[in-house]
Design a protein around this motif. Structure first.
Motif: not given
Length: 493
Positions: A260-266
């Motif tokens: 979850r950290e770092p958050p996923p990217v779309v």
């Protein structure tokens, strides 16, 4: 008395102390390096005092005739003294490495230093005990060293490459590495000659150190072992790109296998008449989790797309007429009906098609806002909830245990067995769910009494597989017979 005992016959006393030290050295455990070093220093100190008190200089060669009756005693005594000196130095080396917490790879450097100590001890014995001219010996051994070096060229290359890898420390035991030739795995052993790598196929690959030193190497475990994965998804352009991006972000947020950290990217990568290309970037805790995480992400993308009415795009290589492509006006998104969710729930697999249809007709729609607590830990939920859209977080003892996504269900333990919920369930996003209560399910049990036994077996096996191995509450730690009794009591079957 003690003085006469030690210095009356110094050579015999020194030999006795020397052999006693050897015995004690081998009796003491290797797991106690400090004790071994202290004992070794004591024996070495006593031997030094005896030699100094008797006028014998171990670092000088004192000639003696072959007829001298004490010649053999002097040779043994001085040899033992040099052996104990070498062991005391080695004890310091090993203790220093242990106290510094050096990794296992330091064994190569340690062995090298210990080898130098032993060679120095052997040369000292030859020079100061037997009077051998070391200069001549070294000159002669140089020719022999050249011959051996040519014969052992490959082996020596592995040895010195191993030393270079140890000092450079591009990896340590336990690191996951990727080589430029495609070899990938976890380092499980590194010795003088080779490095052993455990691959994801559970095979051991043994690479000579000289070969490994020439390859480009990526240490996946540094600075940490989290590993980036990238998936490309093609969505039919039937919705605005911002809406598609939000659905993909929600799918990643509901995944339990990613970091979850770092958050996923779309990232939106491209758009044409056939597809909106979306790139999903997320991390996993270790390379070994890549396949499970990829599988879960793909499953959740499908579920969220179906729940949001998005269509997957046709492959780029497919031939299709422009008129046949779906648009915002003509697209017919797949519908997620209560019947479709019921058919996906394992506890209802034994029901017939008609029974599933009748059960679906009794469902009601429930809406939850973001932040709503659907049910708290240790409370009973007397209905079955099937997630139609949104994300629900499951928390136990204040710690998040997982997340529920469209297609998941909860509450079956309270509906069918009267058991309390193990986790607190909270809506992380707006949630739509289908609900089945006890009144709707009771006719099925009255018509099919054997169904209660099948449900009891399923719930008992599910309790044993409780997520993350967390301890089960007493009401959940029950066998199938106890659950069956509770079910029949609740429904009066």
């Amino acid at each position: 008395m003690i003085y006469d005992a030690f210095f009356g016959k110094p050579l015999i006393s020194l030999i006795t102390v020397g052999f006693a030290g050897i015995v004690v050295w081998h009796l003491l455990s290797r797991q106690r390096p400090t004790t071994r070093l202290v004992v070794q220093i004591l024996f070495f100190g006593v031997m030094t005092l005896i030699l100094v008190g008797s006028g014998i200089e171990p670092h000088r060669f004192q000639g003696y005739g072959s007829e001298d009756p004490q010649a053999l005693l002097i040779i043994v005594a001085k040899t033992l003294w040099w052996i104990h000196l070498a062991w005391a130095v080695i004890g310091f080396i090993r203790l220093y490495l242990v106290l510094e917490g050096s990794p296992r790879e330091a064994r190569l450097l340690q062995d090298l230093v210990i080898g130098v100590v032993y060679i120095g001890m052997a040369l000292s014995v030859l020079a100061f005990v037997f009077g051998v001219p070391i200069g001549t010996l070294v000159a002669t051994s140089g020719v022999v060293a050249i011959i051996l070096g040519l014969a052992l060229q490959n082996t020596l290359a592995d040895v010195f490459s191993g030393i270079a890898l140890t000092l450079g420390r591009p990896y340590i035991i336990g690191d996951w590495i990727l080589l430029s030739d495609g070899t990938e795995g976890r380092v499980v052993e590194s010795n003088w000659r080779a490095t052993h790598i455990l691959t994801s196929a559970n095979n051991i690959v043994v690479l000579p150190n000289s070969f490994l030193a020439k390859l480009g190497l990526t240490n996946v475990s540094r600075p940490d072992e989290t590993h980036l994965l990238i998936l490309t998804i093609r969505i039919a352009p039937t919705r605005m790109p911002a809406s598609v991006r939000q659905v993909m972000a929600t799918a990643l947020a509901s995944c339990n296998s990613i970091v979850r950290e770092p958050p996923p990217v779309v990232a939106l990568k491209g758009l044409d008449a056939t597809a909106l290309e979306v790139e999903l970037q997320f991390r996993v805790t270790s390379p070994s989790q890549r396949v499970p995480a990829r599988n879960e992400v793909l499953d959740l993308v499908y579920r969220h797309c179906k729940a949001a009415g998005l269509l997957l795009a046709i492959p780029p290589s497919a031939t299709v007429l422009t008129a046949d492509l779906p648009t915002e006006e003509s697209a017919k998104p797949p519908s997620v009906t209560p019947l479709a969710l019921i058919e996906a729930i394992p506890v209802f697999t034994t029901l017939t098609s008609d029974e599933k249809r009748r059960l679906a007709e009794t469902t009601t729609v429930r809406e939850f806002r973001k932040g709503d607590v659907i049910v708290r830990e240790d409370e009973m939920l007397p209905s079955l909830m099937m997630v139609r859209a949104g994300i629900i977080a499951a928390r136990n003892a204040g710690e998040e245990r997982g997340r529920l996504a469209p297609g998941d269900f909860f509450g079956e333990s309270g509906l069918l067995a009267g058991m309390q919920e193990v986790c607190t369930l909270e809506a992380l996003t707006p949630v739509t769910a289908y609900e089945i209560d006890q009144e709707a399910f009771a006719p099925l049990l009255s018509e099919r009494p054997a169904l209660a036994e099948e449900i009891a077996d399923h719930l008992a096996s599910r309790a044993e597989r409780f997520r993350n191995g967390a301890p089960l509450p007493p009401e959940h730690a029950r066998n199938a017979h106890a659950i069956l009794k509770t079910i029949r009591t609740i429904f009066k079957a």
